[in-house]
Structures are given as structure tokens and as C-alpha cells.
Enzyme design. Structure first.
Site, PDB file in Angstrom:
ATOM      1  CE  LYS A   1      34.690  44.480  43.197  1.00 50.21           C
ATOM      2  NZ  LYS A   1      34.115  45.242  44.319  1.00 50.21           N
TER       3      LYS A   1
ATOM      4  NE  ARG B   1      40.589  45.503  45.738  1.00 50.79           N
ATOM      5  CZ  ARG B   1      39.624  44.584  45.777  1.00 50.79           C
ATOM      6  NH1 ARG B   1      39.609  43.586  44.943  1.00 50.79           N
ATOM      7  NH2 ARG B   1      38.682  44.680  46.670  1.00 50.79           N
TER       8      ARG B   1
ATOM      9  NE  ARG C   1      29.664  40.482  51.075  1.00 53.50           N
ATOM     10  CZ  ARG C   1      30.599  41.103  50.361  1.00 53.50           C
ATOM     11  NH1 ARG C   1      30.578  41.045  49.057  1.00 53.50           N
ATOM     12  NH2 ARG C   1      31.535  41.788  50.966  1.00 53.50           N
TER      13      ARG C   1
ATOM     14  NE  ARG D   1      34.337  39.298  51.974  1.00 57.97           N
ATOM     15  CZ  ARG D   1      34.472  40.006  50.858  1.00 57.97           C
ATOM     16  NH1 ARG D   1      33.876  39.613  49.758  1.00 57.97           N
ATOM     17  NH2 ARG D   1      35.202  41.097  50.840  1.00 57.97           N
TER      18      ARG D   1
ATOM     19  NE  ARG E   1      36.058  45.303  52.099  1.00 58.55           N
ATOM     20  CZ  ARG E   1      34.921  44.609  52.183  1.00 58.55           C
ATOM     21  NH1 ARG E   1      34.344  44.416  53.365  1.00 58.55           N
ATOM     22  NH2 ARG E   1      34.372  44.100  51.106  1.00 58.55           N
TER      23      ARG E   1
HETATM   24  P1  AP5 Z   1      28.677  41.680  45.991  1.00 58.01           P
HETATM   25  O1  AP5 Z   1      28.292  41.253  44.618  1.00 58.01           O
HETATM   26  O2  AP5 Z   1      29.159  40.626  46.914  1.00 58.01           O
HETATM   27  O3  AP5 Z   1      29.699  42.901  45.920  1.00 58.01           O
HETATM   28  P2  AP5 Z   1      31.239  42.960  45.481  1.00 58.01           P
HETATM   29  O4  AP5 Z   1      31.412  44.190  44.657  1.00 58.01           O
HETATM   30  O5  AP5 Z   1      31.663  41.651  44.878  1.00 58.01           O
HETATM   31  O6  AP5 Z   1      31.861  43.209  46.905  1.00 58.01           O
HETATM   32  P3  AP5 Z   1      33.136  42.624  47.642  1.00 58.01           P
HETATM   33  O7  AP5 Z   1      32.973  43.006  49.086  1.00 58.01           O
HETATM   34  O8  AP5 Z   1      33.331  41.164  47.352  1.00 58.01           O
HETATM   35  O9  AP5 Z   1      34.246  43.449  46.977  1.00 58.01           O
HETATM   36  P4  AP5 Z   1      35.611  43.775  47.528  1.00 58.01           P
HETATM   37  O10 AP5 Z   1      36.200  44.402  46.336  1.00 58.01           O
HETATM   38  O11 AP5 Z   1      35.676  44.565  48.777  1.00 58.01           O
HETATM   39  O12 AP5 Z   1      36.141  42.354  48.027  1.00 58.01           O
HETATM   40  P5  AP5 Z   1      37.160  41.294  47.411  1.00 58.01           P
HETATM   41  O13 AP5 Z   1      36.692  39.968  47.807  1.00 58.01           O
HETATM   42  O14 AP5 Z   1      37.438  41.583  45.978  1.00 58.01           O
HETATM   43  O15 AP5 Z   1      27.434  42.446  46.629  1.00 58.01           O
HETATM   44  C1  AP5 Z   1      27.445  42.861  47.989  1.00 58.01           C
HETATM   45  C2  AP5 Z   1      26.058  42.598  48.614  1.00 58.01           C
HETATM   46  O16 AP5 Z   1      25.110  43.498  48.043  1.00 58.01           O
HETATM   47  C3  AP5 Z   1      25.514  41.178  48.352  1.00 58.01           C
HETATM   48  O17 AP5 Z   1      24.857  40.721  49.505  1.00 58.01           O
HETATM   49  C4  AP5 Z   1      24.534  41.350  47.171  1.00 58.01           C
HETATM   50  O18 AP5 Z   1      23.466  40.425  47.243  1.00 58.01           O
HETATM   51  C5  AP5 Z   1      24.066  42.796  47.361  1.00 58.01           C
HETATM   52  N1  AP5 Z   1      23.864  43.484  46.085  1.00 58.01           N
HETATM   53  C6  AP5 Z   1      24.602  43.371  44.950  1.00 58.01           C
HETATM   54  N2  AP5 Z   1      24.132  44.187  43.988  1.00 58.01           N
HETATM   55  C7  AP5 Z   1      23.070  44.853  44.529  1.00 58.01           C
HETATM   56  C8  AP5 Z   1      22.162  45.833  44.028  1.00 58.01           C
HETATM   57  N3  AP5 Z   1      22.237  46.312  42.793  1.00 58.01           N
HETATM   58  N4  AP5 Z   1      21.200  46.280  44.886  1.00 58.01           N
HETATM   59  C9  AP5 Z   1      21.093  45.815  46.155  1.00 58.01           C
HETATM   60  N5  AP5 Z   1      21.922  44.864  46.671  1.00 58.01           N
HETATM   61  C10 AP5 Z   1      22.905  44.392  45.870  1.00 58.01           C
HETATM   62  O19 AP5 Z   1      38.489  41.661  48.199  1.00 58.01           O
HETATM   63  C11 AP5 Z   1      38.641  41.414  49.584  1.00 58.01           C
HETATM   64  C12 AP5 Z   1      40.048  41.796  50.013  1.00 58.01           C
HETATM   65  O20 AP5 Z   1      41.015  40.993  49.297  1.00 58.01           O
HETATM   66  C13 AP5 Z   1      40.470  43.251  49.728  1.00 58.01           C
HETATM   67  O21 AP5 Z   1      40.038  44.135  50.735  1.00 58.01           O
HETATM   68  C14 AP5 Z   1      41.996  43.102  49.660  1.00 58.01           C
HETATM   69  O22 AP5 Z   1      42.557  43.015  50.945  1.00 58.01           O
HETATM   70  C15 AP5 Z   1      42.179  41.765  48.976  1.00 58.01           C
HETATM   71  N6  AP5 Z   1      42.293  41.848  47.507  1.00 58.01           N
HETATM   72  C16 AP5 Z   1      41.485  41.248  46.581  1.00 58.01           C
HETATM   73  N7  AP5 Z   1      41.892  41.534  45.340  1.00 58.01           N
HETATM   74  C17 AP5 Z   1      42.988  42.325  45.455  1.00 58.01           C
HETATM   75  C18 AP5 Z   1      43.852  42.964  44.522  1.00 58.01           C
HETATM   76  N8  AP5 Z   1      43.669  42.842  43.182  1.00 58.01           N
HETATM   77  N9  AP5 Z   1      44.873  43.711  44.992  1.00 58.01           N
HETATM   78  C19 AP5 Z   1      45.085  43.852  46.329  1.00 58.01           C
HETATM   79  N10 AP5 Z   1      44.301  43.276  47.277  1.00 58.01           N
HETATM   80  C20 AP5 Z   1      43.261  42.516  46.842  1.00 58.01           C
END
Ligand code: AP5
Length: 213
Positions: free
Chosen positions: A13, A88, A127, A161, A172
Site C-alpha cells: 500500500k 480498517r 523492509r 519498524r 497484524r
Molecule cells: P509496503 O508498501 O511498505 O507495504 P504496506 O502495505 O504499506 O505495509 P504496512 O506494513 O505499512 O501496512 P500495515 O497496514 O501493516 O501498516 P500501517 O503502517 O498501516 O511494502 C512492504 C515491503 O514489501 C517493502 O519493503 C516493499 O519494498 C516491498 N514490496 C512492496 N510491493 C512489493 C511487490 N509487489 N513485490 C515485492 N516486494 C514488494 O499500520 C501499522 C499499525 O498502525 C497497525 O498495525 C495498527 O496498530 C495501526 N493503525 C494504522 N492505521 C489504523 C487504522 N485505520 N485503524 C486502526 N489501527 C491502525
């Protein structure tokens, strides 16, 4: 353009949102980044959410809804935005619908980036991010052009992270399947959902999203 990127942790994402910021000229709203900034700054919000995030659980809906309501009211969102990490839960999605309605705005698309669970663990464990500019990398899939030097700003320090480990990933992924996946039928019913193959390369996913838009 008002767009939601939906998908499990590590689906890509953030990677795709960064590319879309350039091509669409709208801002990326990453709720994960906003929460991590609050934790790093040691604000009251940061203190409340730190343990929840480290456990891989979801932050309560009321906090997230208020955060996004305030953020989309800012002037840089007037042209549109890409939501990365919100909504979410169904409660967040219905609250977001109300926010848009009050502003007479319409959601253009929800893009689901579909990836199986197992490869996601490798993605998050590999990552790392530039400590200066936040550019994201991966040990296997997206290495800097020169080892140890950020392609974007030339920075030489990188961070990982705290929640990017196998144990937290289990929680997660469970949160995704139990609480976020129900958003897929929710948006399918509104005829705004498109699904792309997140198992493909970063470039191919980018192409598929372009086609879906
Ligand atoms: P990346 O693009 O970083 O993936 P992402 O989907 O953004 O993953 P996140 O871990 O950031 O998502 P998340 O939803 O767990 O975390 P968030 O910060 O939102 O890609 C990952 C890796 O793979 C990278 O190294 C990239 O280079 C590689 N890659 C990408 N695409 C690829 C491909 N096609 N092929 C190969 N490699 C690839 O949330 C963190 C925490 O915050 C949550 O756990 C929760 O506690 C809280 N939180 C955030 N938002 C909310 C909400 N709305 N409600 C409640 N809690 C929330």
C-alpha cells in the site's frame, strides 16, 4: 481523486501510494505513519497507541476517525487524497462515508492489493526505510541503487519498524482477516472496488492500478 488502498500488512500500500502521489498529484494519508510520528514525538496520543501498535492490534476506531476527519479538512486535501491504512474496520468505513457526504464529496475508487499471507512475512521482515527522507526499501525486492545510500536523498542511515517481525505479523494478519477484510464486500456493494494482483512485481502492480483507475 479520492482513493483508498486496501490490503494486508506488507501488501504494498505504502509503495504504491508513493508512486501515485507523483502520477496523480494528490497527497498520501498513511494512518500508520501518522501514528508512528505521534509515538516518536511522545504525544498523549503516541503514549496511548504505542503498546497497541507494537502488539499488532488495531487502534480504537474513535481515535482513527477523529484523526482522519481532521486531516482531510486540511487545505492540501482539497484536490484529493490516497488513503493508505484507513479505513480498517466497517465502523471506520461508515464514519468515512458520512464525512464525505457532509462535504458533498464522492469516493472514486477502492483498490484491493491482494497478496497471500506467507510472502507478506518475508516482505515486512526485509523492509527498511531511509531515516532522513522515509523512502522505503526491501533487502530483496527494492534495494538502493548503491548499497547503504538512499536513492532519493543520499542518506546513509536506515531504520526498521518495531512491528515488522514474525510474531507481531501473526497478530497484524489476524486483525486484517477478522476486521479489515469485511470491507471488501462493503465496497464491492458500492461498485467502487477493483482488485490487483499484489503478488506481481512492484512495476506490474503499478501498471494494474493505473489500468484500474
Ligand atoms: P509496503 O508498501 O511498505 O507495504 P504496506 O502495505 O504499506 O505495509 P504496512 O506494513 O505499512 O501496512 P500495515 O497496514 O501493516 O501498516 P500501517 O503502517 O498501516 O511494502 C512492504 C515491503 O514489501 C517493502 O519493503 C516493499 O519494498 C516491498 N514490496 C512492496 N510491493 C512489493 C511487490 N509487489 N513485490 C515485492 N516486494 C514488494 O499500520 C501499522 C499499525 O498502525 C497497525 O498495525 C495498527 O496498530 C495501526 N493503525 C494504522 N492505521 C489504523 C487504522 N485505520 N485503524 C486502526 N489501527 C491502525
Amino acid at each position: 481523486m479520492k482513493l483508498i488502498l486496501l490490503g494486508p500488512p506488507g501488501a504494498g500500500k505504502g509503495t504504491q501510494a508513493q508512486a501515485l502521489v507523483e502520477s496523480l498529484g494528490v497527497v498520501q494519508l498513511s494512518t500508520g505513519d501518522m501514528l508512528r510520528a505521534a509515538v516518536a514525538a511522545g504525544t498523549d496520543l503516541g503514549k496511548r497507541v504505542k503498546a497497541i501498535m507494537e502488539a499488532g492490534e488495531l487502534v480504537p476506531d474513535d481515535i482513527m476517525i477523529e484523526m482522519i476527519a481532521e486531516r482531510i479538512a486540511e487545505p492540501d486535501c482539497a484536490k484529493g487524497f490516497i488513503l493508505d491504512g484507513f479505513p480498517r474496520t466497517v465502523a471506520q468505513a461508515t464514519a468515512f462515508d458520512r464525512m464525505l457526504e457532509e462535504k458533498s464529496l464522492k469516493l472514486d475508487r477502492v483498490i484491493e492489493i491482494q497478496v497471500e499471507d506467507l510472502p507478506l512475512i518475508e516482505r515486512v521482515e526485509g523492509r527498511f526505510t531511509c531515516a532522513s527522507c522515509g523512502e522505503g526499501y526491501h533487502e530483496r525486492f527494492k534495494r538502493p541503487k548503491r548499497d547503504g545510500i538512499c536513492d532519493v536523498c543520499g542518506g546513509t542511515e536506515f531504520v526498521r519498524r518495531k512491528d515488522d517481525n514474525g510474531e507481531t505479523m501473526k497478530a497484524r494478519l489476524k486483525a486484517y482477516h477478522d476486521q479489515t477484510a469485511p470491507l471488501l464486500p462493503y465496497y464491492r456493494g458500492r461498485k467502487v472496488l477493483r482488485t490487483v494482483d499484489g503478488m506481481a512485481s512492484i512495476e506490474e502492480v503499478k501498471r494494474q492500478i493505473g489500468a484500474a483507475l
